[in-house]
Design a protein around this motif. Sequence first.
Motif, mmCIF file in Angstrom:
data_model
loop_
_atom_site.group_PDB
_atom_site.id
_atom_site.type_symbol
_atom_site.label_atom_id
_atom_site.label_comp_id
_atom_site.label_asym_id
_atom_site.label_seq_id
_atom_site.Cartn_x
_atom_site.Cartn_y
_atom_site.Cartn_z
ATOM 1 N N HIS A 111 -13.035 56.154 -21.866
ATOM 2 C CA HIS A 111 -13.383 56.524 -23.296
ATOM 3 C C HIS A 111 -14.694 55.625 -23.603
ATOM 4 O O HIS A 111 -14.763 54.392 -23.063
ATOM 5 C CB HIS A 111 -12.202 56.025 -23.990
ATOM 6 C CG HIS A 111 -11.816 54.602 -24.063
ATOM 7 N ND1 HIS A 111 -12.051 53.855 -25.087
ATOM 8 C CD2 HIS A 111 -11.228 53.777 -23.161
ATOM 9 C CE1 HIS A 111 -11.418 52.650 -24.636
ATOM 10 N NE2 HIS A 111 -11.216 52.715 -23.498
ATOM 11 N N SER A 140 -13.398 60.203 -27.025
ATOM 12 C CA SER A 140 -12.319 59.497 -27.316
ATOM 13 C C SER A 140 -11.244 60.847 -27.177
ATOM 14 O O SER A 140 -11.481 61.809 -27.689
ATOM 15 C CB SER A 140 -12.272 58.918 -28.629
ATOM 16 O OG SER A 140 -13.008 58.025 -28.955
ATOM 17 N N GLN A 145 -5.776 57.561 -28.722
ATOM 18 C CA GLN A 145 -6.511 56.703 -29.684
ATOM 19 C C GLN A 145 -6.454 57.212 -30.802
ATOM 20 O O GLN A 145 -7.515 57.850 -31.243
ATOM 21 C CB GLN A 145 -8.063 56.237 -29.000
ATOM 22 C CG GLN A 145 -7.675 55.445 -27.983
ATOM 23 C CD GLN A 145 -9.178 55.263 -27.144
ATOM 24 O OE1 GLN A 145 -9.991 55.921 -27.078
ATOM 25 N NE2 GLN A 145 -9.436 54.008 -26.703
ATOM 26 N N ALA A 148 -9.252 55.963 -33.266
ATOM 27 C CA ALA A 148 -10.561 55.599 -32.462
ATOM 28 C C ALA A 148 -11.820 55.687 -33.377
ATOM 29 O O ALA A 148 -12.877 54.784 -33.397
ATOM 30 C CB ALA A 148 -10.692 56.481 -31.236
#
Length: 480
Positions: A111, A140, A145, A148
Amino acid sequence: MKKLQINVPVFLSLFVTVSNGFSMDKIDSGKPNILFILVDDLGKEWISSYGAEGIETPNVDKLAETGLLFEDFYSTPQCTPSRVSLFTGQYPFRHGWINHWDVPRWGGGVHFDWAKYPGLAHTMQSAGYKTAAAGKWQVSDFRVQPQAMKHHGFDDWCMWTGYETGNPPSTERYWNPYINTPQGSKTYTGKFGEDVFSDFLIRFMKDNKHHPIFLYYAMCLTHTPFTSTPLEPNVTEKYDCHRAMVRYMDFITGKMVKALDDLGLRENTIIMFTTDNGTIKSITGMLNGRPVQGGKMKTTENGICAPFVVNCPGLVPQAKVTEALGDLTDIFPTCAQLAGIEMPNSYVYDGVSLADVILGKSDDSTREWIMAMGGGNNAALSEKGMENQYNFRDRVIRNKTYKLYVSTERKMEKFVNVEIDPEEKNNLINSDDPTVKKNLEKLWNAASQFPEKDNDPVYNPTPPQNWDVEVTVKSQKWKK
């Protein structure tokens, strides 16, 4: 378009550490709003203000006619490297994202790590800006996440998730798009993606009009799959769909400009319009009387010399074409200077500010060359994580007239005059012409400063991703 005659600037040192802010004057008119529009997969041959034929883009053309049009602005020929360069102010050899990598598709713990890189949105937040992002992100996995975008410095967001392996609805970015917001991800049934994104940004502008605003609009258009649009719902053939997608991109650009007008924000909003790379190779357009095949993934000019238009009534010069050199690494320092703040001092940057050019204080940038690195999905997972295929990725480096190709073996491969040879067919490496030799020497001296080994991406791996999908990890190392 007819080239302007502008003096060559002072040589730009490759390794620029910004620690004490900019030496150029900060703008005098307060903090302008910034709307940055990044179109996906579109070359100059599909923007009529650059000389495209067989297509009309009246809203982008109006921005060019009443603003500043750059002739020589570089991206990288594929998605991920361009976007990470934009947000870090660094070339791919430095930030390591040299190859495209769809994080939600391929995973592997990879990521774009907000803790490891400088961040454009965070920097704008530090200057008091309200920040929002819409459109495409893809570096991402929002399942892993979910916050993110917030961690990357955005107060609010409305993003296509990218294709999440194991989640079929997430393939959709146009009709019935699958979109992530702070409330989570869902399908917007009956909606068209760009309508959802643009409506979100307009609402954000309304809600935050009394603050300085930074908007990052990474359109999904005009990337494949080919599709119909709300304005042309019945098109089916490839070229008809592509033209419809270009026209809808232009329509949405006009919609954003109108919203700024309606909200009374237009005269204090700097609009920057560009693309991440050239058109896909299966599409050919006409540019100034010659056919131009899409150059995505290629380091020829049709793959990397992107349209770049900047507009703001009263701040940005009107009806001006500039040959000032620039590339996507310059956006971060440019936005920082426009916001009147210093760059974070703990990183090394390759970009320089174009703010003086944009504000009409200078006819030229401080760059003597710009650079783009080669394309292709040549990255893989190993026990070490995501690794690029080559120690040294091929690249091109050019000034206003000449362009040098450098191979993966760090050797001069080709040298062309892009002004008189737009198809780059005539290799001048062995030329005896003194002017050619002098320019070749200058560009090779610049290329020789690059590190011998490119970096790989740096990140703390995300937790295992249990999407009932097997991720193949290469047991062998790349042959480097």
